[in-house]
Design a protein around this motif. Structure first.
Motif, PDB file in Angstrom:
ATOM      1  N   VAL A  57      90.507  28.530  47.947  1.00 57.15           N
ATOM      2  CA  VAL A  57      89.218  28.457  48.652  1.00 57.15           C
ATOM      3  C   VAL A  57      88.129  27.971  47.699  1.00 57.15           C
ATOM      4  O   VAL A  57      87.293  27.139  48.057  1.00 57.15           O
ATOM      5  N   ILE A  58      88.156  28.488  46.466  1.00 60.02           N
ATOM      6  CA  ILE A  58      87.157  28.062  45.482  1.00 60.02           C
ATOM      7  C   ILE A  58      87.288  26.571  45.198  1.00 60.02           C
ATOM      8  O   ILE A  58      86.290  25.842  45.155  1.00 60.02           O
ATOM      9  N   LEU A  60      88.576  24.311  47.140  1.00 65.92           N
ATOM     10  CA  LEU A  60      88.196  23.579  48.343  1.00 65.92           C
ATOM     11  C   LEU A  60      86.681  23.473  48.461  1.00 65.92           C
ATOM     12  O   LEU A  60      86.143  22.416  48.814  1.00 65.92           O
ATOM     13  N   LEU A  61      85.980  24.552  48.148  1.00 62.84           N
ATOM     14  CA  LEU A  61      84.527  24.534  48.239  1.00 62.84           C
ATOM     15  C   LEU A  61      83.885  23.716  47.130  1.00 62.84           C
ATOM     16  O   LEU A  61      82.782  23.195  47.296  1.00 62.84           O
ATOM     17  N   ASN A  62      84.560  23.588  45.995  1.00 62.57           N
ATOM     18  CA  ASN A  62      83.990  22.836  44.883  1.00 62.57           C
ATOM     19  C   ASN A  62      84.211  21.339  44.997  1.00 62.57           C
ATOM     20  O   ASN A  62      83.584  20.571  44.270  1.00 62.57           O
ATOM     21  N   ASP A  64      83.452  17.967  46.360  1.00 63.77           N
ATOM     22  CA  ASP A  64      82.314  17.392  47.064  1.00 63.77           C
ATOM     23  C   ASP A  64      82.678  15.977  47.491  1.00 63.77           C
ATOM     24  O   ASP A  64      82.830  15.093  46.653  1.00 63.77           O
TER      25      ASP A  64
END
Length: 123
Positions: A57-58, A60-62, A64
């Motif tokens: 998840v981390i 995926l969120l990082n 950009d």
């Protein structure tokens, strides 16, 4: 008068030898049974799965997808220090005006040291 602790200890005193024998059996079983790395890894599998999911998840969120936005933000022109100083003085003046406080003029921004030294040498 007896305390509640004493009453409970006397009431359960008969169970003490049974508990001691159960405790000794469990300790003997643990001491004789070797723990392998496979058993340890299997006991941690849910924890490791959760940590792996959190890292996914981390990551995926990082990520950009629009790198252009970062480039555009870096190209934004910043204000010159003199403009910032002038706007701060103006906002201070307005704040003092709205609060009915006496307006005190602040001295001008001092020049560079090299300019001050050259002025002193000329005088």
């Amino acid at each position: 008068m007896k305390t509640p602790r004493e009453i409970l200890l006397r009431y359960h005193q008969a169970a003490s030898p049974k508990l001691d024998s159960i405790r000794a059996g469990v300790v003997a079983e643990i001491a004789t049974k070797p723990c392998s790395w496979r058993e340890m890894a299997l006991s941690l599998r849910w924890h490791l799965t959760g940590l792996g999911a959190a890292w996914m998840v981390i990551l995926l969120l990082n990520t950009d997808p629009s790198r252009g936005a970062l480039a555009k933000a870096s190209r934004v022109a910043t204000a010159e220090p003199r403009q910032v100083w002038a706007s701060l003085r103006e906002s201070r003046r307005l704040l003092l005006q709205y609060t009915d406080a006496p307006v005190v003029e602040t001295p001008a921004v001092p020049g560079r040291r090299s300019e001050i030294a050259s002025e002193q040498m000329e005088a």
